[in-house]
Design a protein around this motif. Structure first.
Motif, short mmCIF file in Angstrom:
data_model
loop_
_atom_site.label_atom_id
_atom_site.label_comp_id
_atom_site.label_asym_id
_atom_site.label_seq_id
_atom_site.Cartn_x
_atom_site.Cartn_y
_atom_site.Cartn_z
N ASP A 307 0.86 -1.18 0.00
CA ASP A 307 0.00 0.00 0.00
C ASP A 307 0.90 1.24 0.00
N PRO A 308 0.60 2.26 -0.82
CA PRO A 308 1.44 3.47 -0.83
C PRO A 308 1.61 4.07 0.56
N LEU A 309 0.56 3.97 1.40
CA LEU A 309 0.68 4.59 2.72
C LEU A 309 1.67 3.84 3.62
N ALA A 310 1.90 2.56 3.33
CA ALA A 310 2.94 1.83 4.09
C ALA A 310 4.30 2.42 3.74
N TYR A 311 4.47 2.81 2.47
CA TYR A 311 5.74 3.46 2.09
C TYR A 311 5.88 4.82 2.78
N ARG A 312 4.78 5.56 2.83
CA ARG A 312 4.81 6.85 3.54
C ARG A 312 5.19 6.64 5.01
N TYR A 313 4.60 5.62 5.62
CA TYR A 313 4.89 5.32 7.03
C TYR A 313 6.37 4.94 7.20
N ALA A 318 12.57 6.88 9.35
CA ALA A 318 13.98 7.29 9.27
C ALA A 318 13.96 8.82 9.28
N HIS A 319 14.88 9.44 10.00
CA HIS A 319 14.91 10.90 10.00
C HIS A 319 15.28 11.39 8.61
N TYR A 320 14.73 12.52 8.19
CA TYR A 320 14.98 12.96 6.81
C TYR A 320 16.45 13.25 6.54
N ARG A 321 17.25 13.45 7.63
CA ARG A 321 18.68 13.70 7.40
C ARG A 321 19.52 12.43 7.55
N SER A 322 18.85 11.28 7.62
CA SER A 322 19.59 10.00 7.66
C SER A 322 19.30 9.22 6.39
N ALA A 368 8.66 16.75 19.65
CA ALA A 368 9.60 15.95 18.85
C ALA A 368 9.52 16.37 17.38
N ILE A 369 8.31 16.51 16.87
CA ILE A 369 8.16 16.87 15.45
C ILE A 369 8.73 18.27 15.19
N PRO A 376 10.77 9.94 13.52
CA PRO A 376 10.96 8.61 14.09
C PRO A 376 10.71 8.58 15.61
N LEU A 377 11.13 9.64 16.28
CA LEU A 377 10.91 9.73 17.71
C LEU A 377 9.40 9.89 17.99
N ALA A 378 8.77 10.77 17.23
CA ALA A 378 7.34 11.02 17.42
C ALA A 378 6.54 9.74 17.18
N VAL A 379 6.87 9.01 16.13
CA VAL A 379 6.15 7.77 15.82
C VAL A 379 6.40 6.73 16.92
#
Ligand code: AMP
Ligand code: ZN
Length: 464
Positions: A307-313, A318-322, A368-369, A376-379
């Motif tokens: 499902d595309p939303l699994a990819y979004r999840y 992963a943090h956007y800077r990793s 966190a966000i 990742p921390l927020a989730v």
């Protein structure tokens, strides 16, 4: 509410203060529409969407511009090679305009499937050639350009701050260039770049210009369009990290030399998504890229049943800077994780009847966000609270359709489904395994997960 963002220019996290609060002006470099977006590109657009949604959640208004590159992006970022649009047109035996329109629409449907909010403006480069020519003329008047048989160039030696974003060492670059062969020998300095290509008779997309017929270089489109839609200085400029040394470096040079002031106040860059390199027997990973030929698209994930939303999840884990090392295994794990979120029950919500605890949890997740998008921390926090109402509270940022999907999980079982269940229970009593399997498959086909409990067949509506 305070937000901090990591600014590539200063290499530090800085408190976010917009120029003209509550309006936030954001420019994101868009796709080169010569092929489908790969999941690495889409990772960057999910990150930019999370930024946009976080700003909105915090009460800001957003003017988000994302261009569509439909001319001038060469097969290398440094002007060499061929225009990717031209090559795609030859490959698919279509006009570059047909190619652009087709892949632009394909990208927009990917964005929608991933719940990426469509930016307020998505200007195309080919609709802004006049603005680009005007900007080049402005630079020419100020003495930042020179013309050769190959094109109009930006003279980087006239701009002492050139390379400040990437912290380039130009004297080293010049030294290096003496040893290597510079692809274009008409250039004065190795870092000079094309503003307008000239004398390219086989190039299909061409426009008249004060310097002769030709087409724009890739970088000038982003300077011209960002300034047209957002003004000469705006708040945030985003893109992938590959854009730091060339594309964004050149955007800054063009824009700041033309206007004389700061182009953008915060530079945000997303790290790469990496995929396994097939030929590497040690299991190495490399940057997902279209030049490898085979690449993962959203469609290829959907074809594998994701499902595309699994990819979004997954992108939020992963943090956007990793770096994010992609594999179908981790996408599988993200799917299982999201299925759990969707099956959380209102009745068991630990925060439902304790407003104080709910508010404290909300603050913790939002903090966190707001700390440079630590999703990742927020989730992680959201998973540990296990509260459906808290997940729903943050869905304007997460974009996971929590309310719709969790309602789906709890829909009553329709009569015709119940009769299939009854038939299967009877077949199992009769030890008619062929009939039992076929009824099981029928239930799966119409969207149910099927199990065997002590009372017989159990079903759950599949949410993902
Ligand atoms: P392009 O179409 O090449 O201009 O790329 C569109 C966006 O995707 C840019 O912001 C790139 O920086 C970004 N991008 C390209 N490859 C990757 C990757 N493997 N992972 C994450 N972002 C990427
Ligand atoms: Zn750009």
């Amino acid at each position: 509410m305070t937000m901090t963002l990591y600014d590539t220019m200063t290499r530090s996290k800085r408190e976010f203060i917009p120029i003209d609060s509550p309006l936030v002006k954001i420019y994101c470099c868009g796709l080169t529409v010569y092929n489908y977006a790969h999941i690495g590109n889409l990772r960057t657009y999910v990150f930019e969407d999370l930024l946009r949604r976080t700003l909105l959640f915090n009460g800001y208004k957003v003017h988000h511009v994302q261009n569509v590159t439909d001319v001038g992006h060469m097969t290398t970022d440094a002007d060499a090679g061929d225009d990717k649009m031209q090559l795609a047109a030859e490959r698919e035996k279509k006009s570059p305009w047909e190619i652009a329109l087709f892949y632009e629409q394909a990208a927009i449907s990917d964005f929608k499937a991933l719940n990426i909010q469509i930016p307020e403006d998505m200007p195309r480069a080919t609709d802004h050639v006049v603005e680009m020519i005007e900007l080049i003329q402005k630079l020419e008047k100020k003495g930042f350009t020179y013309v050769t048989s190959e094109g109009v160039y930006f003279d980087t030696s006239k701009y002492p701050e050139y390379g400040k974003l990437a912290r380039l060492n130009l004297s080293e670059q010049r030294q290096g260039a003496r040893e290597e062969v510079i692809a274009d020998e008409t250039k004065k300095n190795p870092s000079d770049f094309v503003l307008w290509f000239l004398n390219k008779p086989t190039h299909i997309m061409k426009w008249e210009s004060p310097w002769g017929p030709g087409y724009p270089g890739w970088h000038i489109e982003c300077s011209a369009m960002s300034m047209k839609y957002l003004g000469e200085s705006f708040d945030i400029h985003c893109g992938g990290i590959d854009h730091i040394p060339v594309h964004h470096t050149n955007e800054i040079a063009q824009s700041e030399c033309a206007t004389g002031h700061t182009f953008t106040n915060y530079w945000l860059h997303g790290e790469f998504l990496l995929t396994k390199i097939e030929s590497d027997h040690d299991g190495g990973f490399g940057k997902e890229s279209k030049s490898k030929g085979e690449f993962n698209t959203l469609k290829s994930l959907k074809d594998k049943g994701f499902d595309p939303l699994a990819y979004r999840y997954l992108c939020m884990q992963a943090h956007y800077r990793s770096e994010l090392k992609f594999s179908t295994d981790i996408l599988e794990a993200a799917t299982t994780g999201l299925r759990k979120v969707y099956s959380l029950k209102r009745e068991n919500d630990p925060l439902a009847h304790d407003n104080e605890a709910f508010q404290a949890a909300k603050t913790r997740v939002l903090d966190a966000i707001n700390d440079d998008l630590a999703l990742p921390l927020a989730v992680g926090y959201l998973n540990s609270y296990g509260s459906l109402s808290l997940w729903k509270e943050f869905d304007p940022i997460l974009g996971l359709d929590i309310a719709e999907r969790s309602n789906k999980a709890k829909e009553a079982i329709p009569a015709e489904v119940q009769s299939l269940i009854d038939l299967r229970n009877q077949a199992r009593k009769d030890k008619d395994w062929t009939a039992s399997d076929s009824l099981r498959n029928q239930l799966i086909e119409i969207g149910y997960e099927v199990g065997d409990g002590p009372q017989g067949t159990t079903v759950k509506k599949r949410t993902i």
